[in-house]
Design a protein around this motif. Sequence first.
Motif, PDB file in Angstrom:
ATOM      1  N   LYS A  15     -64.325 -43.924  44.289  1.00 19.32           N
ATOM      2  CA  LYS A  15     -64.867 -45.134  44.531  1.00 19.32           C
ATOM      3  C   LYS A  15     -65.722 -44.915  45.647  1.00 19.32           C
ATOM      4  O   LYS A  15     -67.012 -45.541  45.816  1.00 19.32           O
ATOM      5  CB  LYS A  15     -63.910 -46.203  45.287  1.00 19.32           C
ATOM      6  CG  LYS A  15     -62.547 -46.527  44.044  1.00 19.32           C
ATOM      7  CD  LYS A  15     -61.606 -47.550  44.443  1.00 19.32           C
ATOM      8  CE  LYS A  15     -60.720 -47.814  43.797  1.00 19.32           C
ATOM      9  NZ  LYS A  15     -59.661 -48.756  44.146  1.00 19.32           N
ATOM     10  N   VAL A  16     -65.625 -44.061  46.609  1.00 21.48           N
ATOM     11  CA  VAL A  16     -66.519 -43.753  47.731  1.00 21.48           C
ATOM     12  C   VAL A  16     -67.807 -43.301  46.959  1.00 21.48           C
ATOM     13  O   VAL A  16     -69.064 -43.457  47.291  1.00 21.48           O
ATOM     14  CB  VAL A  16     -66.153 -43.017  48.682  1.00 21.48           C
ATOM     15  CG1 VAL A  16     -67.145 -42.518  49.625  1.00 21.48           C
ATOM     16  CG2 VAL A  16     -65.002 -43.754  49.552  1.00 21.48           C
ATOM     17  N   SER A  18     -69.027 -43.542  44.055  1.00 26.05           N
ATOM     18  CA  SER A  18     -69.544 -44.605  43.243  1.00 26.05           C
ATOM     19  C   SER A  18     -70.499 -45.432  43.844  1.00 26.05           C
ATOM     20  O   SER A  18     -71.600 -45.742  43.560  1.00 26.05           O
ATOM     21  CB  SER A  18     -68.591 -45.236  42.380  1.00 26.05           C
ATOM     22  OG  SER A  18     -69.056 -46.325  41.787  1.00 26.05           O
ATOM     23  N   LEU A  19     -69.882 -45.756  45.025  1.00 26.79           N
ATOM     24  CA  LEU A  19     -70.597 -46.559  45.978  1.00 26.79           C
ATOM     25  C   LEU A  19     -71.793 -45.850  46.500  1.00 26.79           C
ATOM     26  O   LEU A  19     -72.764 -46.690  46.660  1.00 26.79           O
ATOM     27  CB  LEU A  19     -69.656 -47.060  47.265  1.00 26.79           C
ATOM     28  CG  LEU A  19     -70.314 -47.836  48.335  1.00 26.79           C
ATOM     29  CD1 LEU A  19     -70.995 -49.233  47.728  1.00 26.79           C
ATOM     30  CD2 LEU A  19     -69.541 -47.874  49.621  1.00 26.79           C
ATOM     31  N   GLN A  22     -75.124 -45.827  44.334  1.00 28.07           N
ATOM     32  CA  GLN A  22     -76.065 -46.850  44.270  1.00 28.07           C
ATOM     33  C   GLN A  22     -77.201 -46.914  45.265  1.00 28.07           C
ATOM     34  O   GLN A  22     -78.208 -47.874  44.937  1.00 28.07           O
ATOM     35  CB  GLN A  22     -74.749 -48.293  44.500  1.00 28.07           C
ATOM     36  CG  GLN A  22     -73.938 -48.460  43.766  1.00 28.07           C
ATOM     37  CD  GLN A  22     -73.055 -49.396  44.053  1.00 28.07           C
ATOM     38  OE1 GLN A  22     -73.309 -50.484  44.636  1.00 28.07           O
ATOM     39  NE2 GLN A  22     -71.725 -49.660  43.349  1.00 28.07           N
TER      40      GLN A  22
END
Length: 77
Positions: A15-16, A18-19, A22
């Motif tokens: 998740k980190v 993926s963030l 961005q």
Amino acid sequence: METIKIKVNEKILDKVLSLLQQFDKEDLQVIEPEPDYGFSEPELKYEYQKLKSGNTKTFSLEEADEILEETIKRYEN
């Protein structure tokens, strides 16, 4: 650009990452961690100095293999 180091639990790592992906690559770069070989930088420098000064014994791969084989034989019996 500044560099920071963070610790992330494995269960949220995806998740980190993926963030972070961005963001524009010119604004943020994810730097892969360097492998840890079990030695600190001062330890490596000390060993390197010993090697350069000739105060340490080195072995060829063949010599090291022979030493290991002899050690294994000694403890097998």
